[in-house]
Write a protein that holds these residues in place. Structure first.
Motif, PDB file in Angstrom:
ATOM      1  N   UNK A 142       0.834  -1.202   0.000  1.00 33.82           N
ATOM      2  CA  UNK A 142       0.000   0.000   0.000  1.00 33.82           C
ATOM      3  C   UNK A 142       0.867   1.249   0.000  1.00 33.82           C
ATOM      4  N   UNK A 143       0.266   2.368  -0.402  1.00 39.99           N
ATOM      5  CA  UNK A 143       0.914   3.689  -0.363  1.00 39.99           C
ATOM      6  C   UNK A 143      -0.099   4.674   0.188  1.00 39.99           C
ATOM      7  N   UNK A 144       0.367   5.553   1.093  1.00 37.94           N
ATOM      8  CA  UNK A 144      -0.508   6.520   1.746  1.00 37.94           C
ATOM      9  C   UNK A 144      -0.001   7.932   1.492  1.00 37.94           C
ATOM     10  N   UNK A 145      -0.875   8.774   1.012  1.00 30.69           N
ATOM     11  CA  UNK A 145      -0.586  10.200   0.840  1.00 30.69           C
ATOM     12  C   UNK A 145      -1.356  10.952   1.909  1.00 30.69           C
ATOM     13  N   UNK A 146      -0.630  11.649   2.792  1.00 29.65           N
ATOM     14  CA  UNK A 146      -1.276  12.387   3.883  1.00 29.65           C
ATOM     15  C   UNK A 146      -0.924  13.867   3.785  1.00 29.65           C
ATOM     16  N   UNK A 147      -1.843  14.695   4.261  1.00 33.87           N
ATOM     17  CA  UNK A 147      -1.643  16.138   4.197  1.00 33.87           C
ATOM     18  C   UNK A 147      -2.270  16.790   5.422  1.00 33.87           C
ATOM     19  N   UNK A 148      -1.457  17.582   6.118  1.00 31.10           N
ATOM     20  CA  UNK A 148      -1.981  18.375   7.228  1.00 31.10           C
ATOM     21  C   UNK A 148      -2.705  19.584   6.653  1.00 31.10           C
ATOM     22  N   UNK A 156      -6.939  19.516  11.658  1.00 30.39           N
ATOM     23  CA  UNK A 156      -7.594  18.808  10.557  1.00 30.39           C
ATOM     24  C   UNK A 156      -6.541  18.235   9.624  1.00 30.39           C
ATOM     25  N   UNK A 157      -6.721  16.959   9.263  1.00 33.56           N
ATOM     26  CA  UNK A 157      -5.798  16.312   8.346  1.00 33.56           C
ATOM     27  C   UNK A 157      -6.530  15.344   7.443  1.00 33.56           C
ATOM     28  N   UNK A 158      -5.917  14.991   6.334  1.00 33.64           N
ATOM     29  CA  UNK A 158      -6.531  14.063   5.381  1.00 33.64           C
ATOM     30  C   UNK A 158      -5.472  13.094   4.873  1.00 33.64           C
ATOM     31  N   UNK A 159      -5.960  11.896   4.439  1.00 31.55           N
ATOM     32  CA  UNK A 159      -5.049  10.887   3.919  1.00 31.55           C
ATOM     33  C   UNK A 159      -5.758  10.062   2.858  1.00 31.55           C
ATOM     34  N   UNK A 160      -5.041   9.689   1.790  1.00 27.74           N
ATOM     35  CA  UNK A 160      -5.545   8.825   0.727  1.00 27.74           C
ATOM     36  C   UNK A 160      -4.679   7.580   0.694  1.00 27.74           C
ATOM     37  N   UNK A 161      -5.340   6.411   0.722  1.00 27.97           N
ATOM     38  CA  UNK A 161      -4.631   5.131   0.707  1.00 27.97           C
ATOM     39  C   UNK A 161      -4.905   4.398  -0.600  1.00 27.97           C
ATOM     40  N   UNK A 162      -3.875   3.876  -1.204  1.00 28.81           N
ATOM     41  CA  UNK A 162      -3.978   3.005  -2.363  1.00 28.81           C
ATOM     42  C   UNK A 162      -3.224   1.717  -2.037  1.00 28.81           C
TER      43      UNK A 162
END
Length: 440
Positions: free
Chosen positions: A105-111, A287-293
Motif C-alpha cells: 500500500x501507499x498513503x498520501x497524507x496532508x496536514x 484537521x488532516x486528510x489521507x488517501x490510501x492506495x
C-alpha cells in the motif's frame, strides 16, 4: 659522473630540508582578527550551529507538506484460526483465511490545519535568528580576546627587549664596580648590591621568556593554528597603541539596540511569546486528510510473484478532525505558566538594558583613564630615566652609594613596566568599548 651524483644528493637534501621546515604564519593585528573569525574553533562550531538551525527550520516546514509512505506486509498463518458454525442442528468447524497473505500500500497524507504547526514555523525562524546572534556574539568575543592576546605577546616582546637592555647596562656597571673594588676604592657591599639586582633581572627575563611562549601558544589556539606551527606578529606595541588613541569614540552615543546581548534578550522574549501562542493554539482543532492506495493477495502457498497470482486493489480517503474539548484545566495551567515566563523575559530584557548602559559608562571611563595613564606613565618613565642616569654618574664618581643607584634602577624598571602596561591597557580598553557599541 661524480658531479652528477653530488648534484643529485644535494637536490634530494634540499627537498628533505624543505619538508622539515615548519609551516609559519605572519599576522598584523587586523590579519589575525580576520584569520580568527574564519578559523577559530568556537567560530567554526557557531557556523555549524547556524547550518543545523537551517536544517531544523526545514524539518519543521516539512511537517505541513505532503507526506508519502509505502508499506509492504507478508503474513504466514501456519495455523489458521477456526470457528464453529451450526447447520441444521449440526456443528461444523470452518477455517477462515489462507496460509499466506501479502499486502502492498501507499498513503498520501496532508496536514490541512494545525495551530501548533503555524507557531512551530515561527519558532523555527526565531531559533535560526538566535543561532545567528550567537555567532555574532562569538565573533565579537573572539575579536576582543585576539586583541588582548596579541597585545600580551607584544608586551612580552617589549619586556624582553627592555630587560635585556637593562641587563647589559647593569653588567657593565657591575664589571666597572668590581674593578674599582679591586683597587680598594669602594666597599664590597656595593658589588654585592649590584649582583643582587642583576640576579633579579635575570630571573625576570627568564620568566618573561616563558610567559611569551605561553602567550604565543594562546594566540595560536585562538587563530585555529596547531601549536607546533611558527607564528610571527608584525605589529609593534607602540604603533598599535597610537592607532588606538581615539578621543572621538568617547563622544559617541550608546544605542543599546545595537548591542548583541540586547538583541539576544529580544529574541528570548520573542521565543517566550511564541511559547504562549503555542499553548493557546493547543485549544484549536486540527484537521488532516489521507488517501490510501493498496493491493492484497491470498493463497495457501507462496505464489505471490507468479503471473497467475490474483491481486485485489483497494483505495480509501480519510479525513480526521481532532477537537480538544476538556483537559481538566491542564491547558489553562500551561498557558498561565507561559504568560509568567513571558513576563520574566520582559523583566530580564529591561535588566539587560540597564546593565549594558552601566557597562558602557564604565568602559568609556576605563578607556579615558587608560589614555590619561598612558601620558602619565610616559612622563614618569622620562623622569625615572633621568634620575637613574644621574645616579649612575654619581655612583661612578663615588658621590652615591650602590643603595641609591639600586633604588633609582628599581624605580626605572617599575616605570618601564608601567608604561608598557599602560600601552596595553589603551588597546584592551578600546576593544571592550568597541564591542559594547558594536563598532567594527
Amino acid at each position: 659522473m661524480k658531479n652528477k651524483i653530488i648534484l643529485t644528493l644535494l637536490f634530494f637534501a634540499s627537498i628533505l630540508q624543505a619538508q622539515e621546515q615548519k609551516e609559519s604564519y605572519s599576522f598584523s593585528l587586523k590579519q589575525a582578527i580576520e584569520h580568527a573569525i574564519q578559523n577559530n574553533y568556537s567560530v567554526l562550531n557557531a557556523n555549524r550551529d547556524i547550518e543545523a538551525a537551517k536544517q531544523k527550520k526545514w524539518e519543521t516546514t516539512t511537517i505541513g507538506l505532503p507526506q508519502i509512505n509505502g508499506n509492504v506486509g507478508y503474513v504466514n498463518n501456519f495455523r489458521i484460526q477456526q470457528n464453529v458454525i451450526v447447520v441444521n442442528g449440526q456443528s461444523q468447524t470452518i477455517a477462515f483465511g489462507t496460509y499466506n497473505s501479502m499486502n502492498a500500500s501507499a498513503t498520501l497524507s496532508q496536514l490541512i490545519f494545525d495551530g501548533s504547526y503555524l507557531v512551530g514555523l515561527q519558532s523555527a525562524k526565531t531559533y535560526l535568528k538566535i543561532s545567528e546572534n550567537a555567532k555574532v556574539k562569538t565573533t565579537q568575543e573572539i575579536k576582543e580576546i585576539v586583541i588582548n592576546s596579541y597585545g600580551n605577546v607584544l608586551l612580552a616582546d617589549e619586556s624582553i627587549l627592555i630587560l635585556q637592555k637593562n641587563k647589559g647596562i647593569l653588567e657593565k656597571t657591575l664589571s666597572d664596580t668590581k674593578e674599582i673594588f679591586k683597587n680598594g676604592l669602594i666597599e664590597e657591599e656595593n658589588v654585592e648590591q649590584l649582583q643582587i639586582t642583576l640576579s633579579s633581572i635575570n630571573s625576570s627575563l627568564e620568566n618573561v621568556k616563558r610567559q611569551k611562549t605561553i602567550a604565543n601558544d594562546m594566540m595560536k589556539l585562538l587563530l585555529g593554528i596547531n601549536l607546533d606551527k611558527e607564528l610571527k606578529l608584525t605589529d609593534k606595541l607602540d604603533n598599535l597603541t597610537q592607532s588606538n588613541v581615539d578621543l572621538a569614540i568617547l563622544k559617541e552615543e550608546f544605542n543599546v539596540t545595537n548591542n548583541i546581548d540586547y538583541q539576544i534578550g529580544q529574541n528570548l522574549q520573542t521565543s517566550k511569546e511564541l511559547l504562549l501562542k503555542l499553548e493557546k493554539s493547543k485549544a484549536l482543532p486540527s484537521l488532516g486528510a489521507a488517501i490510501n492506495f493498496g493491493s492484497n493477495a491470498f493463497g495457501n502457498s507462496f505464489n505471490f510473484f507468479n503471473q497467475n497470482q490474483q491481486w485485489f486493489n483497494y483505495s480509501n480517503l480519510g479525513i480526521n478532525l481532532n477537537v480538544p474539548i476538556f483537559s481538566s484545566f491542564g491547558r489553562s495551567s500551561r498557558t498561565q505558566q507561559a504568560k509568567i515566563a513571558l513576563e520574566q523575559s520582559k523583566t530580564q530584557l529591561t535588566e539587560t538594558e540597564q546593565k549594558l548602559k552601566l557597562q558602557f559608562e564604565k568602559a568609556k571611563s576605563d578607556y579615558e583613564f587608560s589614555l590619561e595613564q598612558l601620558t602619565t606613565s610616559k612622563n614618569n618613565l622620562n623622569l625615572a630615566e633621568r634620575i637613574e642616569n644621574k645616579n649612575q654618574i654619581k655612583f661612578t664618581e663615588g658621590l652615591a652609594s650602590s643603595f641609591d643607584l639600586t633604588k633609582a634602577q628599581e624605580q626605572l624598571y617599575s616605570a618601564q613596566q608601567n608604561y608598557l602596561q599602560a600601552m596595553l591597557d589603551v588597546i584592551n580598553k578600546k576593544a571592550t568599548l568597541e564591542k559594547l557599541i558594536n563598532k567594527n
